[in-house]
Enzyme design. Structure first.
Site, short mmCIF file in Angstrom:
data_model
loop_
_atom_site.label_atom_id
_atom_site.label_comp_id
_atom_site.label_asym_id
_atom_site.label_seq_id
_atom_site.Cartn_x
_atom_site.Cartn_y
_atom_site.Cartn_z
N ARG A 1 -6.40 12.92 -4.95
CA ARG A 1 -7.59 12.23 -4.49
C ARG A 1 -8.69 13.21 -4.10
O ARG A 1 -9.88 12.87 -4.19
CB ARG A 1 -7.19 11.34 -3.32
CG ARG A 1 -8.27 10.61 -2.59
CD ARG A 1 -8.78 9.40 -3.32
NE ARG A 1 -9.55 8.61 -2.38
CZ ARG A 1 -10.79 8.90 -2.01
NH1 ARG A 1 -11.40 9.92 -2.54
NH2 ARG A 1 -11.42 8.14 -1.13
N ARG B 1 0.83 -1.22 0.00
CA ARG B 1 0.00 0.00 0.00
C ARG B 1 0.86 1.25 0.00
O ARG B 1 0.49 2.26 0.59
CB ARG B 1 -0.94 0.00 1.22
CG ARG B 1 -1.79 -1.25 1.35
CD ARG B 1 -2.84 -1.38 0.29
NE ARG B 1 -3.98 -0.52 0.47
CZ ARG B 1 -5.12 -0.86 1.09
NH1 ARG B 1 -5.27 -2.06 1.57
NH2 ARG B 1 -6.11 -0.02 1.17
N ARG C 1 -3.01 7.34 1.09
CA ARG C 1 -3.38 8.55 1.82
C ARG C 1 -2.29 9.16 2.70
O ARG C 1 -2.37 10.33 3.06
CB ARG C 1 -4.60 8.27 2.70
CG ARG C 1 -5.88 8.29 1.93
CD ARG C 1 -7.03 7.83 2.77
NE ARG C 1 -6.81 6.45 3.19
CZ ARG C 1 -7.73 5.68 3.75
NH1 ARG C 1 -8.92 6.16 3.99
NH2 ARG C 1 -7.47 4.44 4.07
N TYR D 1 -15.56 -10.26 1.51
CA TYR D 1 -16.29 -9.01 1.20
C TYR D 1 -17.62 -9.32 0.52
O TYR D 1 -18.64 -8.69 0.80
CB TYR D 1 -15.43 -8.10 0.32
CG TYR D 1 -14.27 -7.50 1.10
CD1 TYR D 1 -14.47 -6.45 1.99
CD2 TYR D 1 -12.97 -8.01 0.99
CE1 TYR D 1 -13.44 -5.91 2.74
CE2 TYR D 1 -11.93 -7.47 1.73
CZ TYR D 1 -12.16 -6.44 2.60
OH TYR D 1 -11.13 -5.92 3.34
O1 CP3 Z 1 0.22 1.14 -3.19
C1 CP3 Z 1 -0.72 0.30 -3.17
O2 CP3 Z 1 -0.55 -0.82 -2.70
C2 CP3 Z 1 -1.99 0.74 -3.74
C3 CP3 Z 1 -2.82 -0.24 -4.44
C4 CP3 Z 1 -3.80 -1.00 -3.53
C5 CP3 Z 1 -5.04 -0.49 -3.03
N1 CP3 Z 1 -5.70 -1.52 -2.42
C6 CP3 Z 1 -5.56 0.89 -3.18
C7 CP3 Z 1 -6.48 1.40 -2.13
C8 CP3 Z 1 -3.71 -2.34 -3.12
C9 CP3 Z 1 -2.56 -3.31 -3.33
C10 CP3 Z 1 -4.92 -2.64 -2.43
C11 CP3 Z 1 -5.21 -3.97 -1.90
C12 CP3 Z 1 -6.36 -4.19 -1.04
N2 CP3 Z 1 -7.59 -3.57 -1.09
C13 CP3 Z 1 -6.43 -5.18 -0.04
C14 CP3 Z 1 -5.33 -6.17 0.25
C15 CP3 Z 1 -4.22 -5.56 0.98
C16 CP3 Z 1 -4.39 -5.43 2.45
O3 CP3 Z 1 -4.09 -4.33 2.93
O4 CP3 Z 1 -4.75 -6.40 3.09
C17 CP3 Z 1 -7.69 -5.11 0.57
C18 CP3 Z 1 -8.19 -5.96 1.70
C19 CP3 Z 1 -8.42 -4.10 -0.12
C20 CP3 Z 1 -9.83 -3.67 0.11
C21 CP3 Z 1 -9.89 -2.27 0.52
N3 CP3 Z 1 -9.66 -1.21 -0.31
C22 CP3 Z 1 -10.17 -1.79 1.80
C23 CP3 Z 1 -10.46 -2.65 3.02
C24 CP3 Z 1 -10.12 -0.39 1.72
C25 CP3 Z 1 -10.40 0.57 2.77
C26 CP3 Z 1 -10.13 1.36 3.37
C27 CP3 Z 1 -10.18 2.54 4.17
O5 CP3 Z 1 -9.22 2.69 4.89
O6 CP3 Z 1 -11.18 3.29 4.00
C28 CP3 Z 1 -9.75 -0.04 0.40
C29 CP3 Z 1 -9.54 1.34 -0.11
C30 CP3 Z 1 -8.23 1.60 -0.77
N4 CP3 Z 1 -7.65 0.84 -1.74
C31 CP3 Z 1 -7.40 2.72 -0.51
C32 CP3 Z 1 -6.29 2.60 -1.38
C33 CP3 Z 1 -5.11 3.54 -1.54
C34 CP3 Z 1 -7.69 3.83 0.50
C35 CP3 Z 1 -7.54 5.14 0.01
C36 CP3 Z 1 -8.53 6.04 -0.47
O7 CP3 Z 1 -9.72 5.91 -0.10
O8 CP3 Z 1 -8.12 6.94 -1.21
#
Ligand code: CP3
Length: 340
Positions: A36, A23, A27, A146
């Site tokens: 964003r 990740r 943010r 999910y």
């Molecule tokens: O640099 C990177 O790794 C970015 C690419 C990336 C994102 N999601 C962008 C994202 C990757 C590799 C993921 C994987 C992902 N997404 C996982 C597996 C990794 C882990 O951490 O276990 C999971 C479970 C998800 C599902 C997901 N997406 C969740 C639970 C959330 C929620 C979050 C929150 O904090 O509100 C997301 C949102 C998400 N995906 C963000 C980003 C950068 C949050 C940022 C935003 O809202 O701008």
């Protein structure tokens, strides 16, 4: 091209340990928040030029040794027939949780071209990058969590109700997800991804026995097929200390370790004939810089310079993480692991 990461995946000896952070685009970075501000996460993902730009931000800021494509594991769910949105403070919400036979049957095994914007972002990135590009997908268990729970979950009770109570339905869903993910990862590799990571973030919910019965066949369907391309495959989960041997059997060139698993012990469980990635506690980055640095050195000490270690966090970087500490840890890994 800086190929330290790919050489480490193949357990070749390298001048130093490669480093990137799960990740790493997100943010905690001011550059990301600026982009964003005016757009949703999904808009960023669906606009290849922007996904490309966000992917590059941590490479420019910290000189990471690998880039991870900016996308999300949930993206395939929408074309499969399970639309979702990100709700403020709640995370992802699947609008109609999938819990019946009719709903599982209605899910489509999509063609990867339906996620063409992801493939286009990969093609754009390949022209810009001088480090390897990691593609990725969610693993069936984590995606199913999910789909069935409708969002994040504390106990996974709806999911396990189906897994234990209706194994036929469970396996039908897992098989569909596995086939979607298998094709999607192949398409990412064809588009230019140099490695791919399978995120099974929540699989640590299961006992080893249940993992073998309910998950391993589906993960293995994906990994054995993708590994046949010769591209390194990273197999990641959290809370998996007791599952490492079973995960290893399911596949992966490199296995991920979270911070609860001592790296040296975890690597022994997996076997030194596979690589490992990890495993600094992401919350350590909130401590004073010197403390974070000492923890990073300890992770490297545990790996003992053995070929096949990729330095990473034990899970994704958290919002609010101080950027200076990230930079200091990356610099420390590069200097401290340098081998003469
Ligand atoms: O640099 C990177 O790794 C970015 C690419 C990336 C994102 N999601 C962008 C994202 C990757 C590799 C993921 C994987 C992902 N997404 C996982 C597996 C990794 C882990 O951490 O276990 C999971 C479970 C998800 C599902 C997901 N997406 C969740 C639970 C959330 C929620 C979050 C929150 O904090 O509100 C997301 C949102 C998400 N995906 C963000 C980003 C950068 C949050 C940022 C935003 O809202 O701008």
């Amino acid at each position: 091209m800086n190929d330290l990461f790919l050489r480490a995946c193949r357990r070749e000896t390298t001048e130093r340990t490669p480093v990137w952070m799960m990740r790493q685009a997100g943010r905690y970075m001011p550059e990301y928040r600026a982009l964003r501000e005016k757009r949703t996460l999904i808009e960023l993902c669906k606009t290849p030029e922007l996904a490309c730009e966000v992917t590059l931000q941590p490479i420019r800021a910290f000189q990471m040794d690998a880039a991870i494509l900016f996308a999300d594991i949930l993206l395939p769910l929408e074309p499969m027939g399970a639309p979702f949105s990100f709700e403020k403070g709640e995370g992802p919400v699947v609008h109609s949780p999938v819990r019946t036979r009719a709903q599982v049957d209605a899910l489509r095994v999509i063609e990867p071209e339906e996620l063409g914007y992801v493939l286009e972002a990969i093609r754009l990135l390949k022209k810009e990058l001088n480090v390897p590009l990691i593609g990725f997908a969610g693993a069936p268990f984590t995606l199913a969590s999910y789909l069935i729970e409708g969002g994040k979950s504390a106990h996974y009770d709806q999911m396990k109700r189906i897994m234990y109570g209706d194994p036929d339905l469970w396996h039908a869903l897992m098989a569909k997800l596995a086939e979607v993910v298998r094709k999607y990862l192949h398409a990412q590799i064809e588009a230019g991804a140099d490695a791919v990571q399978l995120f099974d973030s929540w699989v640590g919910q299961l006992s080893p026995r249940d993992y073998v019965e309910f998950v391993a066949p589906h993960v293995s369907h994906i990994l054995k097929s993708v590994e046949a391309t010769g591209v390194p495959v990273l197999h990641f989960g959290t809370g998996t200390a007791l599952l490492l041997k079973q995960q290893r059997e399911a596949g992966g060139t490199v296995l991920g370790l979270d911070w609860r698993t001592p790296l040296a012990w975890g690597w022994e469980q997996i076997g030194h004939d596979r690589g490992v990635q990890g495993n600094l506690d992401p919350t350590v980055l909130f401590a004073p810089k010197e403390i974070a640095i000492s923890h990073a050195k300890r992770v490297l000490d545990e790996a003992a310079g053995r070929p096949g270690h990729i330095f990473n966090l034990g899970h994704g970087i958290l919002p609010g993480t101080p950027v200076d500490t990230v930079r200091a840890v990356v610099e420390t890994v590069k200097a401290y692991s340098a081998r003469s």
